[in-house]
Design a protein around this motif. Structure first.
Motif, short mmCIF file in Angstrom:
data_model
loop_
_atom_site.label_atom_id
_atom_site.label_comp_id
_atom_site.label_asym_id
_atom_site.label_seq_id
_atom_site.Cartn_x
_atom_site.Cartn_y
_atom_site.Cartn_z
N TYR A 178 -4.17 0.79 -15.19
CA TYR A 178 -4.09 2.14 -15.71
C TYR A 178 -3.55 2.13 -17.13
O TYR A 178 -2.60 1.41 -17.43
CB TYR A 178 -3.10 2.98 -14.88
CG TYR A 178 -3.51 3.26 -13.47
CD1 TYR A 178 -4.60 4.07 -13.19
CD2 TYR A 178 -2.79 2.73 -12.40
CE1 TYR A 178 -4.97 4.35 -11.88
CE2 TYR A 178 -3.15 3.00 -11.09
CZ TYR A 178 -4.24 3.80 -10.83
OH TYR A 178 -4.59 4.07 -9.53
N PRO A 203 6.02 13.09 -13.10
CA PRO A 203 4.57 12.92 -12.98
C PRO A 203 3.94 12.31 -14.23
O PRO A 203 4.28 12.67 -15.35
CB PRO A 203 4.07 14.35 -12.76
CG PRO A 203 5.21 15.03 -12.08
CD PRO A 203 6.45 14.43 -12.70
N LEU A 204 3.00 11.39 -14.01
CA LEU A 204 2.31 10.70 -15.09
C LEU A 204 0.82 10.99 -15.04
O LEU A 204 0.23 11.06 -13.96
CB LEU A 204 2.48 9.17 -14.92
CG LEU A 204 3.89 8.60 -14.90
CD1 LEU A 204 3.82 7.11 -14.53
CD2 LEU A 204 4.57 8.79 -16.24
N LYS A 205 0.23 11.15 -16.20
CA LYS A 205 -1.22 11.17 -16.30
C LYS A 205 -1.67 9.76 -16.63
O LYS A 205 -1.17 9.14 -17.56
CB LYS A 205 -1.68 12.13 -17.40
CG LYS A 205 -1.50 13.59 -17.04
CD LYS A 205 -2.20 14.49 -18.05
CE LYS A 205 -2.15 15.95 -17.62
NZ LYS A 205 -0.77 16.47 -17.51
N LEU A 206 -2.62 9.26 -15.85
CA LEU A 206 -3.08 7.89 -16.02
C LEU A 206 -4.58 7.90 -16.30
O LEU A 206 -5.29 8.83 -15.91
CB LEU A 206 -2.81 7.09 -14.73
CG LEU A 206 -1.37 7.10 -14.21
CD1 LEU A 206 -1.30 6.47 -12.82
CD2 LEU A 206 -0.46 6.33 -15.16
N THR A 245 -6.03 -5.31 -4.09
CA THR A 245 -6.87 -4.52 -4.98
C THR A 245 -6.13 -4.44 -6.31
O THR A 245 -4.97 -4.04 -6.36
CB THR A 245 -7.10 -3.11 -4.41
OG1 THR A 245 -7.86 -3.22 -3.21
CG2 THR A 245 -7.89 -2.25 -5.40
N GLN A 293 -7.71 5.37 -15.45
CA GLN A 293 -8.05 4.16 -14.73
C GLN A 293 -8.97 3.32 -15.61
O GLN A 293 -10.11 3.68 -15.85
CB GLN A 293 -8.73 4.56 -13.43
CG GLN A 293 -8.96 3.42 -12.49
CD GLN A 293 -9.55 3.93 -11.20
OE1 GLN A 293 -8.90 4.65 -10.44
NE2 GLN A 293 -10.79 3.59 -10.94
N ARG A 300 10.87 1.06 -4.65
CA ARG A 300 9.54 1.65 -4.75
C ARG A 300 9.19 1.95 -6.20
O ARG A 300 9.97 2.57 -6.92
CB ARG A 300 9.48 2.94 -3.92
CG ARG A 300 8.07 3.48 -3.76
CD ARG A 300 7.93 4.36 -2.54
NE ARG A 300 8.65 5.59 -2.65
CZ ARG A 300 8.17 6.69 -3.25
NH1 ARG A 300 6.97 6.70 -3.78
NH2 ARG A 300 8.89 7.78 -3.31
N ILE A 358 -2.32 -4.24 -5.44
CA ILE A 358 -1.93 -3.56 -4.21
C ILE A 358 -2.25 -4.45 -3.02
O ILE A 358 -3.41 -4.76 -2.75
CB ILE A 358 -2.65 -2.20 -4.09
CG1 ILE A 358 -2.40 -1.36 -5.36
CG2 ILE A 358 -2.20 -1.45 -2.84
CD1 ILE A 358 -3.26 -0.11 -5.45
N PHE A 416 7.55 3.90 -9.16
CA PHE A 416 7.39 5.33 -9.47
C PHE A 416 8.51 6.19 -8.90
O PHE A 416 8.52 7.39 -9.14
CB PHE A 416 6.05 5.91 -8.98
CG PHE A 416 4.82 5.28 -9.57
CD1 PHE A 416 4.61 5.31 -10.94
CD2 PHE A 416 3.85 4.68 -8.76
CE1 PHE A 416 3.45 4.75 -11.49
CE2 PHE A 416 2.70 4.12 -9.29
CZ PHE A 416 2.51 4.15 -10.66
N ALA A 455 0.83 -1.21 0.00
CA ALA A 455 0.00 0.00 0.00
C ALA A 455 0.86 1.25 0.00
O ALA A 455 0.39 2.32 -0.40
CB ALA A 455 -0.94 0.00 1.21
N TYR A 480 5.91 -0.18 -2.41
CA TYR A 480 7.13 -0.96 -2.58
C TYR A 480 6.82 -2.30 -3.23
O TYR A 480 5.87 -2.98 -2.86
CB TYR A 480 7.82 -1.18 -1.24
CG TYR A 480 8.32 0.10 -0.63
CD1 TYR A 480 9.54 0.64 -1.03
CD2 TYR A 480 7.57 0.81 0.30
CE1 TYR A 480 10.00 1.84 -0.50
CE2 TYR A 480 8.01 2.01 0.83
CZ TYR A 480 9.23 2.52 0.43
OH TYR A 480 9.67 3.70 0.94
N VAL A 505 10.34 8.79 -11.09
CA VAL A 505 9.63 8.92 -12.37
C VAL A 505 8.89 10.26 -12.39
O VAL A 505 8.19 10.58 -11.44
CB VAL A 505 8.62 7.75 -12.55
CG1 VAL A 505 7.83 7.92 -13.84
CG2 VAL A 505 9.34 6.42 -12.50
N SER A 557 -10.69 -1.68 -12.11
CA SER A 557 -10.25 -1.91 -10.74
C SER A 557 -11.16 -2.96 -10.14
O SER A 557 -12.34 -3.01 -10.43
CB SER A 557 -10.33 -0.58 -9.98
OG SER A 557 -10.35 -0.79 -8.60
N VAL A 587 -5.70 -2.80 -9.94
CA VAL A 587 -6.02 -1.57 -10.66
C VAL A 587 -5.23 -1.54 -11.97
O VAL A 587 -4.02 -1.73 -11.97
CB VAL A 587 -5.66 -0.31 -9.86
CG1 VAL A 587 -6.27 0.93 -10.52
CG2 VAL A 587 -6.11 -0.41 -8.42
#
Lengths: 206, 206
Positions: free
Chosen positions: B202, B183-186, B198, B188, B176, B166, B178, B16, B19, B181, B191, B200
């Protein structure tokens, strides 16, 4: 004390890389640089652009009977309270309950419309929680944020339930949930996908 | 080149707090210190303890037609290939396809049972991707991990789809996703909540 004691919960929106706010908070941008074009708060778009789809999660966020927040979540004023600042939420804030603001600078309680009163706590997170618990009775106490405050409560083992709203973007820098918090065992209570966020509720086991 | 080109996807299990592995990888603990008691791999419990519930996600993970992985995901050997190491996955690995291993140390291709061949690529991530694309034809290429490798491909803008699993725990330290990295636009795409993770998916927009 008799009767049921409320839980301590925390509800927070984070990016897919775990940040609840970008760098450089200002009065115009309470969540700092969100990597967007400055036209809106991308992290919280799920709340504001798709409220019907997320009604249950939003209602849950304002169901506590007392709130705790950090000074930086309360506002952009730093150091002494040298200007009048009563939060980001206008004259009738959505809390309708006591809100305990952690600060190093004493200030008289600030009553607002609709039952919200801001109390300023200068003697630490345990004291704020004791006061919030007393105010909440058998209701829940919400650790409202930001992440710096939530991380302190998590590290102290004082949060029972964590509700994450994971937004579809990464920020790459900022204030990160779980930063500096020792490993936690969680139980995934529920999870739901909305268009602009994945909602996940964890019980904190240890 | 004509015809449909496959996508570049990446499937990874994270805690969560983001990592994909704890500290101190060893041959006995490929994912390092997971905060558990050493009796099992807590991050991937969703796969091994609840396979029926997660069959779709597991099948999806082995549907690519070529794979790329970092040296540390391939195994615990560092520096020169001074001992025979053919991956963590036994004689008949689950890939059934070419696997391109990023390394600074040249080595002859290593064919395994069931159609898996390990190729060792010493000239960087773009070369590995070009080779994997050629091998995959119109099928997908999977950037298999670990996070260090995925982060390099994300930073280079080379991943089309990211599938996160997750797990309900935090590690507090390790490798870890990201990290570093931009910033990314994802978007969704979907999910789903299982008991121990969980899921998900992207699409990476930019």
């Amino acid at each position: 004390m008799t009767g049921r004691m409320g839980r301590v919960i925390s509800d927070i929106t984070i990016s897919a890389d775990g940040y609840s706010a970008g760098l450089d908070q200002t009065e115009e941008r309470p969540f700092g640089d969100d990597g967007g074009d400055g036209s809106g708060d991308k992290l919280h778009a799920w709340m504001f652009d798709t409220p019907d789809e997320n009604r249950a999660e939003v209602e849950q966020m304002t169901a506590a009977r007392a709130y705790i927040m950090g000074r930086n979540m309360f506002g952009p004023v730093r150091g002494e309270w040298d200007r009048q600042w009563n939060g980001w939420w206008g004259d009738d804030p959505p809390f309708h309950a006591p809100v305990f603001v952690l600060t190093h600078h004493a200030r008289e309680p600030q009553p607002m419309d609709g039952g919200t009163t801001y109390y300023f706590v200068t003697d630490g997170i345990a004291s704020a929680l004791a006061q919030a618990r007393a105010a909440a009775g058998d209701g829940d106490v919400a650790i409202q944020g930001g992440s710096t405050t939530i991380n302190q409560y998590l590290a102290a083992g004082l949060i029972d339930e964590l509700r994450l709203h994971i937004a579809p973007l990464t920020l790459g820098a900022g204030t990160r949930l779980f930063e500096g918090v020792p490993p936690l065992k969680l139980e995934q209570v529920k999870s739901r996908a909305a268009k602009l966020a994945t909602h996940v509720t964890y019980r904190v086991l240890s």
